[in-house]
Design an enzyme around this catalytic site. Sequence first.
Site, PDB file in Angstrom:
ATOM      1  N   HIS A 474       0.340  -0.752  -0.642  1.00 19.90           N
ATOM      2  CA  HIS A 474      -0.060  -0.278  -0.154  1.00 19.90           C
ATOM      3  C   HIS A 474       0.864   1.323  -0.175  1.00 19.90           C
ATOM      4  CE1 HIS A 474      -3.498  -2.621   1.818  1.00 19.90           C
ATOM      5  NE2 HIS A 474      -3.711  -2.556   1.121  1.00 19.90           N
TER       6      HIS A 474
HETATM    7  C1  FAD Z   1       0.199  -7.803  -4.788  1.00 20.97           C
HETATM    8  C2  FAD Z   1      -0.607  -6.377  -4.255  1.00 20.97           C
HETATM    9  C3  FAD Z   1      -1.888  -6.346  -3.712  1.00 20.97           C
HETATM   10  C4  FAD Z   1      -3.149  -5.855  -3.478  1.00 20.97           C
HETATM   11  N1  FAD Z   1      -4.001  -5.537  -2.809  1.00 20.97           N
HETATM   12  C5  FAD Z   1      -4.796  -4.750  -2.313  1.00 20.97           C
HETATM   13  C6  FAD Z   1      -6.372  -5.216  -1.538  1.00 20.97           C
HETATM   14  O1  FAD Z   1      -6.029  -6.424  -1.945  1.00 20.97           O
HETATM   15  N2  FAD Z   1      -7.073  -4.165  -1.815  1.00 20.97           N
HETATM   16  C7  FAD Z   1      -7.040  -2.927  -1.894  1.00 20.97           C
HETATM   17  O2  FAD Z   1      -7.443  -2.122  -2.024  1.00 20.97           O
HETATM   18  N3  FAD Z   1      -5.258  -2.624  -2.210  1.00 20.97           N
HETATM   19  C8  FAD Z   1      -4.788  -3.177  -2.141  1.00 20.97           C
HETATM   20  N4  FAD Z   1      -3.348  -3.848  -3.522  1.00 20.97           N
HETATM   21  C9  FAD Z   1      -2.909  -1.599  -3.578  1.00 20.97           C
HETATM   22  C10 FAD Z   1      -3.272  -1.336  -4.845  1.00 20.97           C
HETATM   23  O3  FAD Z   1      -3.734  -1.908  -5.824  1.00 20.97           O
HETATM   24  C11 FAD Z   1      -3.164  -0.125  -4.733  1.00 20.97           C
HETATM   25  O4  FAD Z   1      -2.629   1.308  -3.930  1.00 20.97           O
HETATM   26  C12 FAD Z   1      -3.445   1.005  -6.171  1.00 20.97           C
HETATM   27  O5  FAD Z   1      -3.768  -0.729  -6.824  1.00 20.97           O
HETATM   28  C13 FAD Z   1      -2.670   1.943  -6.800  1.00 20.97           C
HETATM   29  O6  FAD Z   1      -2.967   2.843  -8.181  1.00 20.97           O
HETATM   30  P1  FAD Z   1      -2.306   3.565  -8.851  1.00 20.97           P
HETATM   31  O7  FAD Z   1      -3.411   3.996  -9.522  1.00 20.97           O
HETATM   32  O8  FAD Z   1      -1.649   4.835  -7.951  1.00 20.97           O
HETATM   33  O9  FAD Z   1      -0.870   2.775  -9.689  1.00 20.97           O
HETATM   34  P2  FAD Z   1      -1.599   1.709 -10.156  1.00 20.97           P
HETATM   35  O10 FAD Z   1      -2.495   0.707 -10.483  1.00 20.97           O
HETATM   36  O11 FAD Z   1      -0.095   1.142  -9.667  1.00 20.97           O
HETATM   37  O12 FAD Z   1      -1.748   2.149 -11.376  1.00 20.97           O
HETATM   38  C14 FAD Z   1      -0.324   2.743 -12.290  1.00 20.97           C
HETATM   39  C15 FAD Z   1      -0.016   1.999 -13.806  1.00 20.97           C
HETATM   40  O13 FAD Z   1       0.726   2.940 -14.290  1.00 20.97           O
HETATM   41  C16 FAD Z   1       1.577   2.394 -15.213  1.00 20.97           C
HETATM   42  N5  FAD Z   1       3.174   2.961 -15.054  1.00 20.97           N
HETATM   43  C17 FAD Z   1       4.383   3.444 -14.230  1.00 20.97           C
HETATM   44  N6  FAD Z   1       5.186   4.106 -14.746  1.00 20.97           N
HETATM   45  C18 FAD Z   1       4.929   4.690 -16.161  1.00 20.97           C
HETATM   46  C19 FAD Z   1       5.634   5.042 -17.736  1.00 20.97           C
HETATM   47  N7  FAD Z   1       6.693   5.767 -17.187  1.00 20.97           N
HETATM   48  N8  FAD Z   1       4.689   5.082 -18.308  1.00 20.97           N
HETATM   49  C20 FAD Z   1       3.594   4.524 -18.964  1.00 20.97           C
HETATM   50  N9  FAD Z   1       3.046   4.149 -17.710  1.00 20.97           N
HETATM   51  C21 FAD Z   1       3.132   4.268 -16.145  1.00 20.97           C
HETATM   52  C22 FAD Z   1       2.028   0.715 -14.065  1.00 20.97           C
HETATM   53  O14 FAD Z   1       2.615  -0.229 -15.459  1.00 20.97           O
HETATM   54  C23 FAD Z   1       1.146   0.930 -14.316  1.00 20.97           C
HETATM   55  O15 FAD Z   1      -0.145   0.407 -15.008  1.00 20.97           O
HETATM   56  C24 FAD Z   1      -2.542  -3.944  -3.785  1.00 20.97           C
HETATM   57  C25 FAD Z   1      -1.777  -4.314  -4.207  1.00 20.97           C
HETATM   58  C26 FAD Z   1      -0.722  -4.625  -4.908  1.00 20.97           C
HETATM   59  C27 FAD Z   1       0.998  -4.708  -5.722  1.00 20.97           C
END
Ligand code: FAD
Length: 546
Positions: A474
């Site tokens: 997280h």
């Molecule tokens: C293994 C795991 C288990 C988890 N379990 C839970 C759970 O059970 N319940 C829950 O609520 N949360 C859970 N989480 C946390 C939750 O999924 C994350 O907090 C949330 O998905 C983050 O969202 P975000 O949009 O910030 O980033 P992300 O969803 O990580 O999205 C970022 C995206 O940007 C892309 N990206 C990054 N840099 C670049 C770049 N330079 N150029 C192009 N694309 C790029 C990445 O490839 C990715 O697709 C878990 C996370 C993980 C990894």
Amino acid sequence: MAAARDLGSFDYIVVGAGSAGCVLANRLTASSRHRVLLLEAGGRDRNIWIHIPLGYGKLFNDARVNWLYSTEPEPDLNNRNLIQPRGKVLGGSSSINGLLYIRGQPNDFDHWRQLGNAGWSFEDVLPFFRRAEDQERGADAMHGTGGPLAVSNVSEPHPLCEAFIEAAQQAGYPRNDDFNGPSQEGAGYFQLTARNGRRCSTAVGYLREAKRRPNLAVVTGALASRILFSGRRATGLEFRQGDTTHVAQASGEVIVAGGAFNSPQLLQLSGLGPAALLQSHGIPVVADMFGVGADLQDHLQVRMQYRCTEPITMNDVINSWRHRMAAGLRYILLRKGLLTIGAGYAGGFFRTRTDMETPDVQVHFIIFSGDASGAALHPFPGFIASICQLRPESRGSVRIKSADPARPPAIQPRYLSSAFDCDTVVAGMKLLRGIMRQPAMRHYVAEERAPTLDCVSDEDLLTFARATGSTVFHPTSTCRMGQDAAAVVDERLRVRGIDGLRVVDASIMPTVVSGNTNAAVVMIGEKGADMILQDAAASAPVAISA
Ligand SMILES: Cc1cc2nc3c(=O)[nH]c(=O)nc-3n(C[C@H](O)[C@H](O)[C@H](O)COP(=O)(O)OP(=O)(O)OC[C@H]3O[C@@H](n4cnc5c(N)ncnc54)[C@H](O)[C@@H]3O)c2cc1C
């Protein structure tokens, strides 16, 4: 060097098709008034294990869908490097996460508001949680139906989970059938972001529909390498696809949604960050912002392992081909059973001290055991209950190690660097043991395998936490929203001092929410899109009729 290929101009460029990015792509294209380019470094979400909830265990180490980050040596965890999986695929981490649907506590958002962030109190954000949600149990004051994010009950109860919930009650905690309802406290079953036994990532819930719109262009395998500026205005983006460099212009805004590690990395690569760090890598400084990459927060979990008296755990299914076949058939025919399980089956939120206003620790209870997340299951009946502190004081950082966008940044969470966090984790482990010793659980506990009953004193427990603690995945707050000098974005998620640039993802959380983070990130995507569209409408030229 070959000239960069020009993709032309869009109203908005969104970097990252993750939890927040897919929400943005959907909402910004819905009216068909705006042209949006969505860039994703990973590929399409075709891997079958993405869509079967239990498959998340198979994605921990799969470089085709995962950035496979790890931390720098952690000084307060015996200098261990901890794994840090992050989704690198459409849907981002919502395609590889544990599916648990937890929003956090109303107090978390009221605290954000008290820090000066107008529009982020619980009352302000609740409509966005409800708008996102398609709650299987129906709508009420706290829940919504008809939204893109499916939220469902576990497919069936399990005797071990029933025993855990009953034991928590015997220890004096309430049963709680809705951790996202009026009170988070107590023990119960988790709900999942799934529909009919299949994962509902934001790629499934939001992007599938939006991809059909002609005003959305989605480019996969595209690594954003630099935001382009004219003075202090973001005007476009440079990205790499294979060996080719592309550029695209944004007439409206560039929106960074790369997640808590990649968003600060991209800002730093683009000249926004601590000046000395950028200069040490030869990056021209656009704005000296020491808050970019600072304030990293994460939930550390300590897993307590138990050998079970009865062969009713998932270990017993996975280790027998006959049971595996039966579980597979049950899933195919009924969409029930072990393949529908997320990262926790039951769990709870508890207060380690009576003077706490709200729960300060979370328990994830899972009906299988292995030595680490994603590791092979034990060859005997076993289960795990982990404890994590919900509001840690420890703060870390994300800092580039190179000007090359393909090189991972230095991730340094500094887990357990605060004495208060150490005390809370130890108190949480004792609380969990108190539940396990109740009559309802005693029946199933053959042995505490880790930390083992030799581990008695607070010092022993802390030593165990330092030796084995791992992330619950997280990370947040590396481009923190706020009104102070270190804040990276303001309350409308605009990067301070820069025009045409926002960050909309987990990195903007002023403090990590008290629970799993995906639901809050989806809410941030919903609210972020709303603000972007409002600002666009406010700046649109007014038609004057004669
Ligand atoms: C293994 C795991 C288990 C988890 N379990 C839970 C759970 O059970 N319940 C829950 O609520 N949360 C859970 N989480 C946390 C939750 O999924 C994350 O907090 C949330 O998905 C983050 O969202 P975000 O949009 O910030 O980033 P992300 O969803 O990580 O999205 C970022 C995206 O940007 C892309 N990206 C990054 N840099 C670049 C770049 N330079 N150029 C192009 N694309 C790029 C990445 O490839 C990715 O697709 C878990 C996370 C993980 C990894």
